[in-house]
Write an enzyme that holds these catalytic residues in place. Sequence first.
Site, PDB file in Angstrom:
ATOM      1  N   ALA A   1      -7.621   5.569   1.049  1.00  0.00           N
ATOM      2  CA  ALA A   1      -7.149   4.190   0.938  1.00  0.00           C
ATOM      3  C   ALA A   1      -7.790   3.418   2.085  1.00  0.00           C
ATOM      4  O   ALA A   1      -7.604   3.772   3.251  1.00  0.00           O
ATOM      5  CB  ALA A   1      -5.626   4.122   1.024  1.00  0.00           C
ATOM      6  N   SER A   2      -8.551   2.403   1.753  1.00  0.00           N
ATOM      7  CA  SER A   2      -9.310   1.673   2.775  1.00  0.00           C
ATOM      8  C   SER A   2      -8.391   0.853   3.672  1.00  0.00           C
ATOM      9  O   SER A   2      -7.213   0.623   3.370  1.00  0.00           O
ATOM     10  CB  SER A   2     -10.325   0.749   2.102  1.00  0.00           C
ATOM     11  N   MET A   3      -8.959   0.409   4.794  1.00  0.00           N
ATOM     12  CA  MET A   3      -8.224  -0.498   5.673  1.00  0.00           C
ATOM     13  C   MET A   3      -7.816  -1.739   4.883  1.00  0.00           C
ATOM     14  O   MET A   3      -8.637  -2.325   4.174  1.00  0.00           O
ATOM     15  CB  MET A   3      -9.105  -0.918   6.850  1.00  0.00           C
ATOM     16  N   PRO A   4      -6.561  -2.165   4.983  1.00  0.00           N
ATOM     17  CA  PRO A   4      -6.153  -3.375   4.263  1.00  0.00           C
ATOM     18  C   PRO A   4      -7.021  -4.590   4.568  1.00  0.00           C
ATOM     19  O   PRO A   4      -7.291  -5.401   3.679  1.00  0.00           O
ATOM     20  CB  PRO A   4      -4.708  -3.580   4.730  1.00  0.00           C
TER      21      PRO A   4
ATOM     22  N   ARG B   1       0.822  -1.211   0.000  1.00  0.00           N
ATOM     23  CA  ARG B   1       0.000   0.000   0.000  1.00  0.00           C
ATOM     24  C   ARG B   1       0.855   1.260   0.000  1.00  0.00           C
ATOM     25  O   ARG B   1       0.472   2.289  -0.573  1.00  0.00           O
ATOM     26  CB  ARG B   1      -0.942  -0.009   1.212  1.00  0.00           C
TER      27      ARG B   1
END
Length: 389
Positions: A100-103, A38
């Site tokens: 950017a979303s939570m992995p 990321r």
Amino acid sequence: MPAHAHQDRPGHTELGRVLMSGGALPSDWAPSFAAVPRSAFLPELMWPFDIETGTSVPVSRSDDPATWYEYADADVPVVTQWDDGQHTGTEPGQVPTSSASMPSVVFRMLRDLDAHPGDRVLEVGTGTGWNAALLAHRTGAQNVVTIEVDRTVAERARTTLERFGTAVRVIHGDGYAGHPEDAPYDRIIATAGVRHIPFTWVAQTRPGGLIVVPWGTHYGNGDCVARLAVAPDGQSASGAFTGPVEFMKLRAQRLSPVVHGDHVTGGHRDVSATDLTEDAFLGERFSPQRFAVGLRVPHCHHVIAEKRDGARPVWFYGLTDRSWACVLFRDGDTARVWQSGPRRIWDEAEAAYRWWENERKPEYGRFGLTVTGAGQTAWLDTPDRSWPV
């Protein structure tokens, strides 16, 4: 540091271990996680969500690289744009509009998508480009098309993907219409919350293909991931929900701000009481009863106010008229209710809760969604127990 070297950082390795041990990262997605970090897709200045303070904090890679990488390799959401790009400065803006979303959320949705090498995938909502790069690693870059409504975000993602060496096709456009030029797709995935799934997505997916999308109602800001399989005749898509999430909403479907004063005036109101308690009705943030009530009470938005001196008001606003209701939960006392307008919205909400209770308090996975050219219906347990939403 070259982009591809980021995955060698200890924090990235540790994040992978945490995701795998927690069941968020399937083993078949581990190679993509390892190859596509990321951190390679996050901007110089970003605003990660700090769990301890409950706020978004500005972090600059040039000013504090250690903290920047610590957040990049953490299972937290990261805001990358505020106020549709009108925001300036380093402090957080008013409304987060790209992230950017939570992995853990990213890989749970990719697991639901069940994409395989060679599958053609349309992604709605490019964001940073990280999700598209993960899909490209899995299926082949030539098989992935990603569409982004914000021109600046699209251009930044295109540049980042090119720098990373992933030749994904990035389209600037409104993903609500899909992208018919490259259809049909084996898979469609949306990375923005929707309130209505357009039939164009179904039409652009091959029979037997899958659509994975965060879906919810205007009752609240929460979403639930819908995993829909397109029917053999291509005329519908249906499937169960897999779990709660919360995403920024598709720009075409954002709820306009509800103005309290437009609803609550000095007119007539009914006063009553309810024996429902705050804990029972609200539960926790992602409790299934909130989702269930939203499914059963259409065209309604609710706001949970701050608790003060043992009392918490919950407001309900009609979205098609000026009906409103308020239930005041008070510790150790019976809750009072006020309602006004053509609808008795609290009566609807309480009836919806009682329905959920009588159905043995179903969790998210017992609910499902079906999309056809005529609209969308929610259901409990089987599609033949459905109602329009």
